[in-house]
Write a protein that holds these residues in place. Structure first.
Motif, mmCIF file in Angstrom:
data_model
loop_
_atom_site.group_PDB
_atom_site.id
_atom_site.type_symbol
_atom_site.label_atom_id
_atom_site.label_comp_id
_atom_site.label_asym_id
_atom_site.label_seq_id
_atom_site.Cartn_x
_atom_site.Cartn_y
_atom_site.Cartn_z
ATOM 1 N N LYS A 13 93.657 27.262 35.603
ATOM 2 C CA LYS A 13 95.123 27.075 35.524
ATOM 3 C C LYS A 13 95.888 28.400 35.525
ATOM 4 N N CYS A 20 100.237 18.117 32.870
ATOM 5 C CA CYS A 20 99.178 17.130 33.102
ATOM 6 C C CYS A 20 99.755 15.811 33.644
ATOM 7 N N MET A 68 92.267 19.961 26.082
ATOM 8 C CA MET A 68 93.436 20.768 26.430
ATOM 9 C C MET A 68 94.694 19.894 26.449
ATOM 10 N N ASP A 69 95.821 20.569 26.542
ATOM 11 C CA ASP A 69 97.095 19.849 26.554
ATOM 12 C C ASP A 69 98.029 20.584 27.524
ATOM 13 N N CYS A 70 97.689 20.500 28.818
ATOM 14 C CA CYS A 70 98.460 21.240 29.818
ATOM 15 C C CYS A 70 99.857 20.625 29.947
ATOM 16 N N GLY A 84 88.489 13.348 34.716
ATOM 17 C CA GLY A 84 89.041 12.961 33.415
ATOM 18 C C GLY A 84 90.537 13.107 33.382
ATOM 19 N N GLY A 85 90.973 13.461 32.165
ATOM 20 C CA GLY A 85 90.292 13.955 30.988
ATOM 21 C C GLY A 85 89.275 15.055 31.285
ATOM 22 N N CYS A 145 90.413 14.818 26.283
ATOM 23 C CA CYS A 145 90.511 16.175 26.839
ATOM 24 C C CYS A 145 90.853 17.136 25.704
ATOM 25 N N SER A 173 94.859 10.380 29.487
ATOM 26 C CA SER A 173 93.458 10.809 29.349
ATOM 27 C C SER A 173 93.235 11.622 28.079
ATOM 28 N N HIS A 174 94.288 12.093 27.435
ATOM 29 C CA HIS A 174 94.112 13.090 26.370
ATOM 30 C C HIS A 174 93.376 12.566 25.137
ATOM 31 N N SER A 230 87.649 21.204 33.643
ATOM 32 C CA SER A 230 88.455 22.380 33.302
ATOM 33 C C SER A 230 87.539 23.499 32.848
HETATM 34 S S1 SF4 Z 1 93.262 16.351 31.950
HETATM 35 FE FE1 SF4 Z 1 93.282 18.306 33.052
HETATM 36 S S2 SF4 Z 1 95.455 18.764 33.367
HETATM 37 FE FE2 SF4 Z 1 95.313 17.143 31.779
HETATM 38 S S3 SF4 Z 1 95.346 18.267 29.839
HETATM 39 FE FE3 SF4 Z 1 93.202 17.953 30.403
HETATM 40 S S4 SF4 Z 1 92.665 19.830 31.523
HETATM 41 FE FE4 SF4 Z 1 94.862 19.742 31.445
#
Ligand code: SF4
Length: 271
Positions: free
Chosen positions: A156, A40, A35-37, A104-105, A33, A45-46, A133
């Motif tokens: 988000k 999460c 992103m790094d919410c 995902g991810g 992924c 999954s990152h 996302s």
């Molecule tokens: S899997 Fe979804 S919630 Fe998790 S970091 Fe990625 S976008 Fe954000």
């Protein structure tokens, strides 16, 4: 590329999924992924690589671990093997108007694999959902969208600066991609995770309402923040930035739903 050798990296396949689109579905979770919410609940999954985590198992009151358990997160899978696995439950998709969901991810990160998979699913007559996302190249999103029956599109935060602070990425491409797919007539359900103190104040909700009311979407689904990912952060040895944040109350969720409905949106609270 030869389909026989093209591989994807996934970290889970969930059978009989009923929350990732209509009917009974198989949901495939892509690993990786951008992103790094902060909130999460799938931190495993990152990374775009398979990972091995080690868990210490304790016995009784002893402070010394009696053994360690290793767990591999993420595996490569060929297109043909994955298609075969998905098709095992075709009878259940058919009786429930279900299908397959890619989550995902971020599935868009493995765009070549995703695209071939979607094309194959459509050839085989399956209903397809992509849970994304929207953080991906617009040309790829456009190409993929031709084979997607329904997008579950996670939004988000609307404010760009705030989005970057809490997810590590700007939302400018996310908003552009969303506008593009809705303008092109694709079916989209927006999913908003409601995260207390981060995106639930009246101004955040007003921004969601104003932005979304201009788009042609099916509905908005509100996903209350929960703490089921906590154990995963411990196992992965990752800092959990949400450990002091509590779940929103039912009353809070209803109030947010009602505020969004004032913008003419159809809103549902998910569990
Ligand atoms: S899997 Fe979804 S919630 Fe998790 S970091 Fe990625 S976008 Fe954000």
């Amino acid at each position: 590329m030869n389909n026989m050798v093209l591989k994807g990296l996934i970290f889970d396949i969930k059978k009989f999924a009923v929350h990732d689109g209509p009917g009974i579905r198989t949901t495939v979770f892509f690993k990786g992924c951008p992103m790094d919410c902060w909130w999460c609940h799938n931190p495993e999954s990152h990374s775009t690589e398979p990972q091995t985590i080690t868990q210490e198992i304790f016995s009784g009151s002893s402070s010394k671990a009696c053994f360690e358990r290793k767990e591999l997160i993420g595996r490569e899978i060929s297109l043909d093997t994955l298609v075969e696995e998905i098709m095992k439950d075709k009878v259940f998709y058919d009786i429930s108007q279900g299908g397959v969901s890619f989550s995902g991810g971020e599935p868009l990160m493995q765009s070549e694999f995703l695209l071939l998979l979607l094309k194959k699913m459509k050839e085989l007559g399956l209903h397809t959902v992509v849970d994304t996302s929207g953080c991906g190249n617009s040309a790829i999103v456009r190409e993929v969208s031709d084979y997607v029956d329904l997008f579950l599109y996670d939004l988000k935060i609307v404010d760009e600066e705030k989005h970057e602070k809490y997810t590590g990425k700007s939302n400018s491409i996310i908003k552009q991609n969303l506008k593009m797919i809705t303008d092109n007539g694709h079916k989209v359900i927006i999913r908003i995770p409601i995260i207390p103190t981060i995106n639930d104040n009246p101004n955040d909700i007003k921004q969601f309402g104003e932005f979304l009311s201009d788009l042609n979407i099916v509905r908005v689904e509100l996903l209350p923040f929960h703490k089921i990912g906590e154990e995963k952060y411990r196992k992965l040895n990752k800092i959990n930035r949400m450990k002091d944040i509590q779940k929103p109350t039912k009353k809070d969720m209803i109030s947010i739903k009602e505020r969004l409905e004032k913008f003419g949106l159809v809103v549902k609270i998910e569990e």
